[in-house]
Structures are given as C-alpha cells and as structure tokens.
Design a protein around this motif. Structure first.
Motif, PDB file in Angstrom:
ATOM      1  N   SER A  70     -19.324 -17.566   5.431  1.00 43.05           N
ATOM      2  CA  SER A  70     -18.203 -16.640   5.514  1.00 43.05           C
ATOM      3  C   SER A  70     -17.024 -17.416   6.096  1.00 43.05           C
ATOM      4  N   CYS A  71     -16.101 -16.715   6.724  1.00 42.98           N
ATOM      5  CA  CYS A  71     -14.866 -17.373   7.161  1.00 42.98           C
ATOM      6  C   CYS A  71     -14.899 -17.928   8.572  1.00 42.98           C
ATOM      7  N   HIS A  72     -15.741 -17.434   9.444  1.00 40.65           N
ATOM      8  CA  HIS A  72     -15.794 -17.935  10.817  1.00 40.65           C
ATOM      9  C   HIS A  72     -17.254 -18.075  11.242  1.00 40.65           C
ATOM     10  N   THR A  73     -17.455 -18.875  12.288  1.00 36.89           N
ATOM     11  CA  THR A  73     -18.798 -19.160  12.755  1.00 36.89           C
ATOM     12  C   THR A  73     -18.823 -19.084  14.272  1.00 36.89           C
ATOM     13  N   GLY A  74     -19.792 -18.359  14.796  1.00 40.16           N
ATOM     14  CA  GLY A  74     -19.984 -18.289  16.239  1.00 40.16           C
ATOM     15  C   GLY A  74     -21.261 -19.004  16.633  1.00 40.16           C
ATOM     16  N   VAL A  75     -21.316 -19.384  17.903  1.00 39.18           N
ATOM     17  CA  VAL A  75     -22.530 -19.974  18.459  1.00 39.18           C
ATOM     18  C   VAL A  75     -22.792 -19.289  19.796  1.00 39.18           C
ATOM     19  N   ILE A  76     -23.990 -18.743  19.930  1.00 39.22           N
ATOM     20  CA  ILE A  76     -24.382 -18.076  21.164  1.00 39.22           C
ATOM     21  C   ILE A  76     -25.816 -18.492  21.492  1.00 39.22           C
ATOM     22  N   ASP A  89     -25.966  -6.400  16.462  1.00 41.92           N
ATOM     23  CA  ASP A  89     -26.945  -7.365  15.969  1.00 41.92           C
ATOM     24  C   ASP A  89     -26.844  -8.685  16.732  1.00 41.92           C
ATOM     25  N   VAL A  90     -25.624  -9.080  17.097  1.00 46.26           N
ATOM     26  CA  VAL A  90     -25.432 -10.292  17.895  1.00 46.26           C
ATOM     27  C   VAL A  90     -26.168 -10.153  19.227  1.00 46.26           C
ATOM     28  N   LEU A  91     -26.050  -8.990  19.844  1.00 50.94           N
ATOM     29  CA  LEU A  91     -26.668  -8.767  21.147  1.00 50.94           C
ATOM     30  C   LEU A  91     -28.197  -8.799  21.085  1.00 50.94           C
ATOM     31  N   LYS A  92     -28.784  -8.572  19.924  1.00 57.51           N
ATOM     32  CA  LYS A  92     -30.239  -8.627  19.751  1.00 57.51           C
ATOM     33  C   LYS A  92     -30.735 -10.024  19.375  1.00 57.51           C
ATOM     34  N   LEU A  93     -29.824 -10.921  19.041  1.00 58.06           N
ATOM     35  CA  LEU A  93     -30.206 -12.235  18.519  1.00 58.06           C
ATOM     36  C   LEU A  93     -31.024 -13.044  19.515  1.00 58.06           C
ATOM     37  N   GLY A  94     -30.676 -12.994  20.787  1.00 60.39           N
ATOM     38  CA  GLY A  94     -31.400 -13.767  21.791  1.00 60.39           C
ATOM     39  C   GLY A  94     -32.875 -13.421  21.883  1.00 60.39           C
ATOM     40  N   ALA A  95     -33.235 -12.210  21.495  1.00 60.93           N
ATOM     41  CA  ALA A  95     -34.635 -11.783  21.523  1.00 60.93           C
ATOM     42  C   ALA A  95     -35.389 -12.229  20.271  1.00 60.93           C
TER      43      ALA A  95
END
Length: 142
Positions: A70-76, A89-95
């Motif tokens: 897509s147009c942007h990329t995040g890293v967490i 969905d981002v907040l559930k990613l760590g699990a």
C-alpha cells in the motif's frame, strides 16, 4: 533514594499509559498517510512519523511482499503494518508473534485514512506468517 524510585515509577507508568509506539514511514506527497496516522493516534498509538523517499526499498527490507503493498508502512515491536490497517487490529498484533506483520493491500475506500463520505469498500486485513503463508485476520465491513 525514595524520591528517585517514585519518579522512576511514575515515568514508567506514564509511558505505559501512553500506549504502544509505532514508526510510520510515508512518501512526502501522500495525504491519506497523515489521516491514517491521526486514526492511530486517536486510538492510543503513539506515532513517530518518518518521511521516506524510497518506500519500495523500505518495504523490501521489512519483508513486505509486493502483492500486499500500500502507500505507507509502519513498524511496531518488530512487526510491519502495511497500508490502512485499523488501529484495533494493530493493537492485537503484539499477541500474534507468529506474524511478520499485517497488511491492507491497496487503498480501499472507507478504511482508516481513506474515508470518502458513505462509500465503504469491502476489504480484508491479511496476516503474513513467518513461514510465508498468509491468513485473513479481519474482514471489513463486518
């Protein structure tokens, strides 16, 4: 000593209350990226905003397959977040440590940062597993 310990405890508590931190990389000419960043921030995610001149190289380095781009990329927490992934969905990613990251390919209307009045395209949030397999982790609208 007691004052120092109390100050350290308060600082740690404040940092935890502030929510997770994500680095977001975006092209300088993209407006929807800023709208997505606002969506993340309004849902408790702290964002370090980075303007990136070579998004293709960044995506390749992070292991984002071109079909999920897509147009942007995040890293967490070492996992990528590609495109207009909802904050929930981002907040559930760590699990989900089995995932390299999440992606919403393309730029579907109605996804966070791509609001266009009442238009709401159906889209999926795709999880990329460490073995290269993909799985759907969410459907929108529900």
């Amino acid at each position: 000593m007691r004052t120092l310990l109390l100050a350290a405890t308060l600082f740690t508590t404040a940092a935890q209350a502030a929510g997770p931190v994500m680095d977001v990389y975006r092209d300088p000419n993209c407006g929807c990226c800023k709208a997505w960043i606002s969506h993340l921030q309004s849902n408790g995610i702290q964002v370090n905003d980075h303007v990136e001149s070579d998004m293709s190289a960044l995506k390749q380095r992070l292991g984002v397959p071109p079909r999920l781009a897509s147009c942007h990329t995040g890293v967490i927490n070492g996992q990528f977040v590609e495109g207009h992934v909802p904050a929930a969905d981002v907040l559930k990613l760590g699990a989900q440590p089995d995932l390299l990251g999440l992606a919403v390919p393309g730029m579907p209307a109605g996804s966070p940062g791509m609001e266009m009045g009442s238009r709401q395209d159906a889209y999926q949030v795709i999880g990329l597993e460490r073995d290269g397999d993909e799985r759907v982790v969410a459907h929108y609208p529900d």
